[in-house]
Design an enzyme around this catalytic site. Sequence first.
Site, PDB file in Angstrom:
ATOM      1  N   HIS A 169      32.991  37.377  39.710  1.00  0.00           N
ATOM      2  CA  HIS A 169      33.793  36.202  40.074  1.00  0.00           C
ATOM      3  C   HIS A 169      35.215  36.434  39.549  1.00  0.00           C
ATOM      4  O   HIS A 169      35.379  36.998  38.456  1.00  0.00           O
ATOM      5  CB  HIS A 169      33.279  34.938  39.351  1.00  0.00           C
ATOM      6  CG  HIS A 169      32.218  34.174  40.067  1.00  0.00           C
ATOM      7  ND1 HIS A 169      31.233  33.481  39.391  1.00  0.00           N
ATOM      8  CD2 HIS A 169      31.999  33.922  41.392  1.00  0.00           C
ATOM      9  CE1 HIS A 169      30.444  32.873  40.260  1.00  0.00           C
ATOM     10  NE2 HIS A 169      30.879  33.125  41.480  1.00  0.00           N
ATOM     11  N   CYS A 263      33.230  29.240  33.172  1.00  0.00           N
ATOM     12  CA  CYS A 263      32.142  28.967  34.121  1.00  0.00           C
ATOM     13  C   CYS A 263      31.539  27.586  33.876  1.00  0.00           C
ATOM     14  O   CYS A 263      31.049  26.943  34.810  1.00  0.00           O
ATOM     15  CB  CYS A 263      31.026  29.995  33.987  1.00  0.00           C
ATOM     16  SG  CYS A 263      31.531  31.680  34.224  1.00  0.00           S
TER      17      CYS A 263
HETATM   18  N1  ARG Z   1      24.291  33.013  36.853  1.00  0.00           N
HETATM   19  C1  ARG Z   1      25.464  32.477  37.483  1.00  0.00           C
HETATM   20  C2  ARG Z   1      25.737  33.210  38.792  1.00  0.00           C
HETATM   21  O1  ARG Z   1      25.526  34.400  38.846  1.00  0.00           O
HETATM   22  C3  ARG Z   1      26.635  32.562  36.576  1.00  0.00           C
HETATM   23  C4  ARG Z   1      27.859  31.898  37.112  1.00  0.00           C
HETATM   24  C5  ARG Z   1      29.060  32.077  36.256  1.00  0.00           C
HETATM   25  N2  ARG Z   1      30.133  31.279  36.687  1.00  0.00           N
HETATM   26  C6  ARG Z   1      31.392  31.686  36.809  1.00  0.00           C
HETATM   27  N3  ARG Z   1      32.291  30.791  37.088  1.00  0.00           N
HETATM   28  N4  ARG Z   1      31.752  32.923  36.745  1.00  0.00           N
HETATM   29  O2  ARG Z   1      26.121  32.625  39.760  1.00  0.00           O
END
Ligand code: ARG
Length: 270
Positions: A169, A263
Amino acid sequence: MAETRVRRPRRFLVCEPRHFEVRYAINPWMRPDAPVDVDLARTQWRTLISVYRDHGHTVEEIDPVPGLPDMVFAANSAFVVGGRVFGSLFHSVERRPESEHYDAWFKTAGYDVYRPLSVTEGEGDLVWTGRYVLAGTGFRTSREAHREAQEFFGHPVIALTLVDPYFYHLDTALFVLDDDNVVYYPEAFSTGSQEVLRRLYPDAVLATRDDALAFGLNSVSDGRHVFIAPQAEALAARLDDHGYTPVPVDLSELHKAGGGIKCCTQEIRS
Ligand code: ARG
């Protein structure tokens, strides 16, 4: 001499990790066979919320839903600028049901929610800089969603391609310090995207792979304080040199799902 940095109060939406677990693997950090301590995750998360409040920020909570272990990662569920809510359409089927709960929260809070037609994961990949949107793609959010976001907001959307699966991300590879500057880990981006970032932010604070692996780029800045993982010590020291005040908050238990401070934090910009 570092300048005096100015804090702007923020409004955040968060979700307690009451039902947190690592049950599936949708990024390289997730190991469904490794144990997770839910109580520790909740305690660490509570500390983050108290620290935000102690620094004068407003924090609102959405109720967690059993069976949605990643719902704690509130940032992924929408992208809000100027009171306009661009909802999410998750890449993985496991996370898709989160949207209806977040959309309902926004509706109750008095917002209309735009339902995107293409895969988009909220503030995970859409980052507001104060003037335009930086938009990640490569692992989750699609280029088509960037176009949808630009149409919806009428703000320029600048696409950046992510190339390292550990930084899947945009908010794991870059964060905004204030209206003028950002911090990022260059190697998380394609060559062309690195060049775009150099042109936009010639004075950016550059992070190392170690800073990024410590979730140091998954930080939240209020313009003065930077809420940052304590494991990202070297980056915190550099931010201090630049006149920002690092505020360490440990979310080590949530790192097991591939998430950190940002996150867990959805910013509502009215
Ligand atoms: N386990 C989640 C996923 O893979 C973690 C999300 C993390 N969020 C972020 N904003 N990077 O989607």
